[in-house]
Write a protein that holds these residues in place. Structure first.
Motif, mmCIF file in Angstrom:
data_model
loop_
_atom_site.group_PDB
_atom_site.id
_atom_site.type_symbol
_atom_site.label_atom_id
_atom_site.label_comp_id
_atom_site.label_asym_id
_atom_site.label_seq_id
_atom_site.Cartn_x
_atom_site.Cartn_y
_atom_site.Cartn_z
ATOM 1 N N LEU A 7 0.839 -1.190 0.000
ATOM 2 C CA LEU A 7 0.000 0.000 0.000
ATOM 3 C C LEU A 7 0.875 1.242 0.000
ATOM 4 O O LEU A 7 1.978 1.246 0.572
ATOM 5 N N GLY A 8 0.393 2.292 -0.630
ATOM 6 C CA GLY A 8 1.086 3.568 -0.619
ATOM 7 C C GLY A 8 0.108 4.689 -0.318
ATOM 8 O O GLY A 8 -1.032 4.665 -0.775
ATOM 9 N N THR A 9 0.528 5.643 0.502
ATOM 10 C CA THR A 9 -0.351 6.730 0.898
ATOM 11 C C THR A 9 0.368 8.056 0.730
ATOM 12 O O THR A 9 1.552 8.160 1.071
ATOM 13 N N TYR A 10 -0.333 9.049 0.215
ATOM 14 C CA TYR A 10 0.217 10.399 0.236
ATOM 15 C C TYR A 10 -0.831 11.377 0.747
ATOM 16 O O TYR A 10 -2.026 11.082 0.741
ATOM 17 N N PHE A 11 -0.325 12.508 1.255
ATOM 18 C CA PHE A 11 -1.175 13.565 1.782
ATOM 19 C C PHE A 11 -1.203 14.693 0.742
ATOM 20 O O PHE A 11 -0.141 15.138 0.265
ATOM 21 N N VAL A 34 -6.112 12.317 2.569
ATOM 22 C CA VAL A 34 -5.259 11.153 2.792
ATOM 23 C C VAL A 34 -5.647 10.130 1.731
ATOM 24 O O VAL A 34 -6.744 9.563 1.759
ATOM 25 N N CYS A 35 -4.731 9.909 0.766
ATOM 26 C CA CYS A 35 -5.033 9.095 -0.408
ATOM 27 C C CYS A 35 -4.217 7.798 -0.341
ATOM 28 O O CYS A 35 -2.981 7.843 -0.287
ATOM 29 N N THR A 36 -4.900 6.659 -0.365
ATOM 30 C CA THR A 36 -4.229 5.362 -0.225
ATOM 31 C C THR A 36 -4.452 4.553 -1.492
ATOM 32 O O THR A 36 -5.586 4.429 -1.986
#
Length: 809
Positions: free
Chosen positions: A129-133, A180-182
């Protein structure tokens, strides 16, 4: 159909919404009818009502322009239309556009700490999983041009965690909203968006105190960086405490019981601004429950600063119950619980409580009020800021279902805002239940032994005590014979009724007024013949203070009786002293002082069954109609008044003296109604009438005027004649006074001394009949406070000192 215009439609709250959030849709064009409406959540423009590919819910139109509804929990993140219909048919009345995001925890705070992502199965099969703000909306695929988060860790199909990146920044030192995008990986332009949420980055508030007691009430210091001028005057801000599991909401009003209306500024320097805030009642729960501090603008609509997610923790103060054990349901038991927190119940105007079965020794209260796995208590009330009362519920809380329960007291019965304020353990036990005492009375001096009966009585003296009339019974005077009986040596006490109270480690019980302290008499002399009167000197207690003596006929007053056995206080008549055990009434009572009285007892005439004193003339009766059969010991009279209890012990003979079918010496031994039982059986049929009380008829004996004697042949009189009544056999002149009886006989039986002098010469023969004196035997002298048979008078107790013997001579 064209998409309706949205110019007149507003949605509250604004911004992104999470599943399950309550929203209000307002349409200034007023298209609604008040009542239930139907809504469709659709990802395409609103047209006619159809559930195909849409999510249907019911809403409520509270006015012609306002509809309230809850965002469906099953909704997914993304852009949606909320379409309102009058019913499950036709075209939409209103459309509103919404942005749905998946919830993250916390929702707001500083650029530190851990975040939890929550979805419904979105992480199934996602190994990376990868998350960015991002300060803008989430793109459809992963991008490296946004602020990257630390590595995202999948926990299960529904949850993942990550570290909030320290590189996200404030908006000119003020709060900033981040998306918050996952994604399902970390490959830019390829890894697809799985879920999105929002996080409000806020200036960091530090707390001067990081822990406190459950239920709040204490005041703590806060510090806000001066670069974030959120407290610009003495009282300019709203604050609250959000559970760490949820974090700060976007609006202050959502905090409910954990919010505070006022933050007071204390200092403002170039480095920071400080203030104070009082911890609200809703900040509570089990030990270690943590909260995030949230600071809002004066309107409460904008989050302006926040503490770390778990900056404040609560400690559940020690609480004690007035009873740690006792009866279970339906017992009427009311407990009081006292908290060591001086303000535990200060703001809990309507507290509520539950009983939770304990599976371990630990207190097992949920943080928020619930009856799931628990039983709601009965009436629960705040008594003081530290104490509350809790009534046991009507059912369920029983020894069989426990027996140990945690009593959990909350600020209210709200399942969202009712926070835990106090907890303590209560154990259901078999409470002692007294059912009786025997005997029910005794002397004021005590010393006698009574037996208490009941159920679940204590088996050990540890924690056990007994009082009678408020006087403690020494432990050495108590014998625990079984769980159903206890032997008790009675302590001294003033006269009157007394409560018996049993207290044990399992509870207490009271027999109200079950034991009565009554007089115990000592009588001198304690014997006398039934041929005259005797003066009794009686010692006891309270003679002048608790008793009033008067004539024998005044039944509402006090009397001294000579009784067989004990006073029974009952009888057929309510106008006469008719105690069937009473043999004589001691008259002319003189109270010497509170402990001594003197009275005169006439033993020559016993009391009749109706309580009146027997007359000398009633000693014998002749020609009483009664039938007796051969070999039978029973006489049956034609009248129910033919026989009386005064006849018991008297001689009986056949009135027909020519055949004498009743044996000489026969006596009546019992009387019931119109039946008399004889000591000897009838010898032959033919008895139709009898003489009662006639000992000897026409006995030759001479008496002269004024003489106190009768003279006769040797052996005419015997000592058995003493006390018997003498009458003139010649009934035409009756030269012997009525009631005269023989007081003595000489050794040769030639002379009988009389109680009264002969009236005139001419006595040649006499009849000797039974006496109406008190029959010889053992009696008791009893003091009765009120002789009315149907009254509530008490009687002195029978003791060795109250016994009295009546002799025959």
């Amino acid at each position: 159909m064209a998409t309706p215009a949205f110019a007149a439609v507003t949605v509250s709250p604004t911004g992104s919404l999470t599943p399950g959030a309550p929203i209000t849709i307002t349409d200034s064009t007023a298209p609604y009818t008040v009542g239930t409406v139907q809504l469709l959540f659709s990802q395409s423009a609103c047209t006619t009502y159809s559930t195909s590919g849409n999510i249907a819910v019911s809403g409520s139109a509270s006015s012609t322009s306002i509809v309230s509804v809850t965002v469906p929990p099953a909704i997914t993140a993304g852009s949606w239309y909320a379409c309102v219909y009058a019913a499950a048919t036709g075209s939409s009345l209103t459309s509103a556009s919404l942005t749905i995001v998946n919830p993250v925890t916390p929702l707001a705070g500083p650029a530190t700490g851990t975040m939890t992502l929550t979805t419904t199965g979105s992480f199934t099969g996602a190994t990376t999983l990868g998350t960015y703000f991002s300060t803008s909306s989430c793109g459809s695929t992963y991008s490296t041009t946004n602020v990257a988060a630390a590595a995202t860790t999948r926990k299960d199909a529904d949850t993942a965690t990550l570290t909030i990146p320290s590189t996200i920044t404030l908006n000119s030192n003020a709060s900033r909203l981040y998306y918050v995008c996952t994604y399902g990986g970390t490959t830019a332009g390829t890894s697809a968006l799985i879920t999105n949420g929002t996080y409000t980055l806020a200036p960091l508030v530090t707390l001067g105190t990081t822990s406190g007691v459950s239920g709040g009430g204490n005041t703590i210091n806060i510090t806000v960086p001066t670069t974030s001028p959120v407290i610009t005057s003495a009282t300019m801000a709203k604050a609250g405490f959000a559970p760490s599991a949820t974090g700060c909401p976007t609006a202050w009003a959502s905090l409910d019981a954990t919010r505070q209306t006022t933050v007071t500024r204390t200092t403002a320097t170039t480095a920071n601004t400080t203030g104070t805030v009082t911890i609200p009642t809703g900040v509570g729960g089990p030990n270690g429950s943590t909260f995030q501090f949230c600071l809002y603008d004066t309107a409460g609509t904008t989050l302006v600063a926040a503490s770390a997610a778990s900056a404040y923790s609560v400690t559940l103060s020690t609480a004690t119950l007035n009873m740690t054990s006792g009866a279970g349901a339906n017992s009427g038991t009311v407990l009081t619980i006292t908290s060591a927190n001086s303000s535990a119940f200060t703001t809990a105007t309507s507290p509520a409580a539950t009983f939770v079965p304990q599976t371990t020794t630990a207190l097992t209260c949920p943080a928020v009020y619930t009856t799931t796995g628990a039983t709601a208590a009965g009436d629960t009330r705040k008594l003081t800021s530290t104490k509350a009362s809790v009534s046991l519920p009507a059912a369920t809380v029983t020894k069989a279902n426990g027996p140990a329960y945690t009593v959990c007291v909350y600020s209210s019965s709200s399942t969202t805002d009712g926070k835990l304020l106090a907890a303590a353990t209560y154990t259901v036990v078999d409470v002692p239940d007294l059912t009786g005492v025997s005997p029910v009375s005794g002397p004021p001096g005590g010393g006698n032994v009574v037996v208490l009966t009941g159920t679940s009585l204590p088996e050990s003296m540890t924690g056990t005590s007994i009082t009678i009339g408020g006087v403690a019974v020494p432990t050495a005077s108590i014998t625990l014979t079984s769980t159903s009986s206890i032997s008790v040596k009675v302590p001294a006490h003033a006269m009157g009724s007394a409560n018996i109270v049993l207290t044990s480690t399992n509870g207490s019980d009271t027999l109200v007024g079950a034991y009565t302290y009554v007089n115990s008499l000592t009588v001198t002399p304690n014997t006398a013949p039934n041929t005259g009167t005797v003066t009794l000197d009686i010692f006891g207690t309270n003679f002048s203070t608790d008793y009033t003596f008067t004539s024998p006929t005044a039944l509402t007053k006090s009397h001294v009786y000579l009784v067989k056995g004990d006073w029974n206080g009952g009888g057929a008549s309510t106008s006469l002293r008719n105690n069937v055990n009473a043999a004589a009434d001691c008259a002319s009572v003189l109270v010497v002082d509170d402990t001594e009285l003197i009275c005169t007892l006439d033993l020559t005439r016993a009391l009749n069954a109706d309580g009146t004193q027997a007359a000398y003339s009633d000693a014998a009766r002749t020609n009483v109609a009664a039938v007796g059969a051969a070999s039978s010991t029973v006489l049956v009279a034609t009248s129910t008044t033919a026989f009386t209890s005064a006849d018991i012990g008297k001689a009986v003979s056949d009135y027909n003296s020519t055949d004498e079918d009743i044996p000489t010496g026969a006596t009546i031994i019992a009387v019931t109604g119109n039946t008399a039982v004889l000591s000897d059986a009838v010898t032959a049929d033919g008895v139709t009438a009898v003489d009662i009380g006639v000992i000897r008829d026409a006995v030759t004996a001479a008496g002269v005027t004024g003489a106190m004697t009768l003279t006769a042949a040797t052996g005419t009189f015997t000592s058995a004649d003493v006390g018997r009544v003498v009458t003139d056999d010649n009934t035409t002149d009756n030269d012997i006074p009525s009631g005269t009886y023989i007081t003595g006989v000489n050794s040769t039986g030639t002379t009988a001394t009389l109680s009264q002098a002969v009236l005139t010469d001419g006595v040649a023969a006499v009849d000797i009949t039974s006496s109406n004196a008190v029959p010889p035997g053992a009696y008791n002298v009893v003091l009765v406070s009120n002789a009315v048979p149907t009254g509530t008078g008490t009687s002195s107790v029978v003791s060795s000192g109250s016994t009295f013997t009546v002799s025959a001579f």
